[in-house]
Design an enzyme around this catalytic site. Sequence first.
Site, PDB file in Angstrom:
ATOM      1  N   ASP A 287     -31.485   4.312  16.447  1.00 11.68           N
ATOM      2  CA  ASP A 287     -30.617   2.878  16.535  1.00 11.68           C
ATOM      3  C   ASP A 287     -30.568   1.536  17.095  1.00 11.68           C
ATOM      4  O   ASP A 287     -32.137   1.569  17.889  1.00 11.68           O
ATOM      5  CB  ASP A 287     -29.748   3.471  17.238  1.00 11.68           C
ATOM      6  CG  ASP A 287     -28.146   3.378  17.502  1.00 11.68           C
ATOM      7  OD1 ASP A 287     -27.303   2.529  15.798  1.00 11.68           O
ATOM      8  OD2 ASP A 287     -27.044   2.371  18.270  1.00 11.68           O
TER       9      ASP A 287
ATOM     10  N   THR B  51     -21.290   5.017  25.166  1.00 12.59           N
ATOM     11  CA  THR B  51     -21.041   4.484  26.441  1.00 12.59           C
ATOM     12  C   THR B  51     -20.110   6.107  26.853  1.00 12.59           C
ATOM     13  O   THR B  51     -20.308   6.463  27.779  1.00 12.59           O
ATOM     14  CB  THR B  51     -20.475   3.346  26.412  1.00 12.59           C
ATOM     15  OG1 THR B  51     -21.102   2.189  25.690  1.00 12.59           O
ATOM     16  CG2 THR B  51     -19.943   2.944  28.050  1.00 12.59           C
TER      17      THR B  51
END
Length: 286
Positions: A84, A235
Amino acid sequence: MSRGLVSSTPLLVEARAQGYGIVAFNVHTLEMLQAVVEAAESCRAPVIIQTTVGTVKHLGMDYIVAAAQVAARRASVPIALHLDHCQDLTLIQQCIEAGYTSVMIDASKLQFEDNVERTKEVVAYASRRGVNVEAELGKIGGVEDDIVVSDADAMLAVPEECEQFLALTGVPTLAPAIGTAHGIYKGEPNIDFKRIEQIASRVAVPLVLHGGSGIPADQVRRCVALGMAKMNVATELKNAFSLAIQQFFAEHPEELDPRQYMVPAKEAVKRMAIDKINLCGSAGRA
């Protein structure tokens, strides 16, 4: 039994065509990786294991690839491994050679023409090896490792530029900035659904929803229905893992065996992953 890691390109093309989303989960430990794969298995869903540049540096790409390959060989659902938000072409090439089946070149901070040239270079290198490439247009706000984009600098993607960008680069997947942000939202996400609709009407490739943590369920479903075929979750997954360990130590302060406190942490990640997979509609799509 699967034959190992697969490219995410055909998975995402199918997802966009059928109107569901595949979830890409950022993992930082072996237990997180295992939990995500177990969740995908229980849901019969294709899944993308995702690592940031920071996690690659922390764990080592060879360790990550080896663990992901074992998981993929054991699994009966398709599993891709994605790098990513990478700005370093050398690291992208190293990850591809190590066995990653998908990479993101993030040149969104550059001028449009420079973003095109950088992306074309990665697409040329990756496509010869059957590896998916994701690129970003506009600037997604928030913090991802050491990439920080302030609210003031966040910039939404222009639909006409998205169409032009794809024509010039041939990139198989696109992450347009549409109002989401990395991290947990301080308030309600300000997603520009009209912009997603305009971009999706101009480009046929799978679109990627960054900043998937904390977006209300109805808004996620709307994004997926409009063409977002991949949703990134980082997250929320990391927080679920860590909070479960915190709670374990609050209840068992004398326990120092990692095999004990990793059990609830792994379960928390698995529950979170199952919820996200069901939310995006990829359960039963393996």
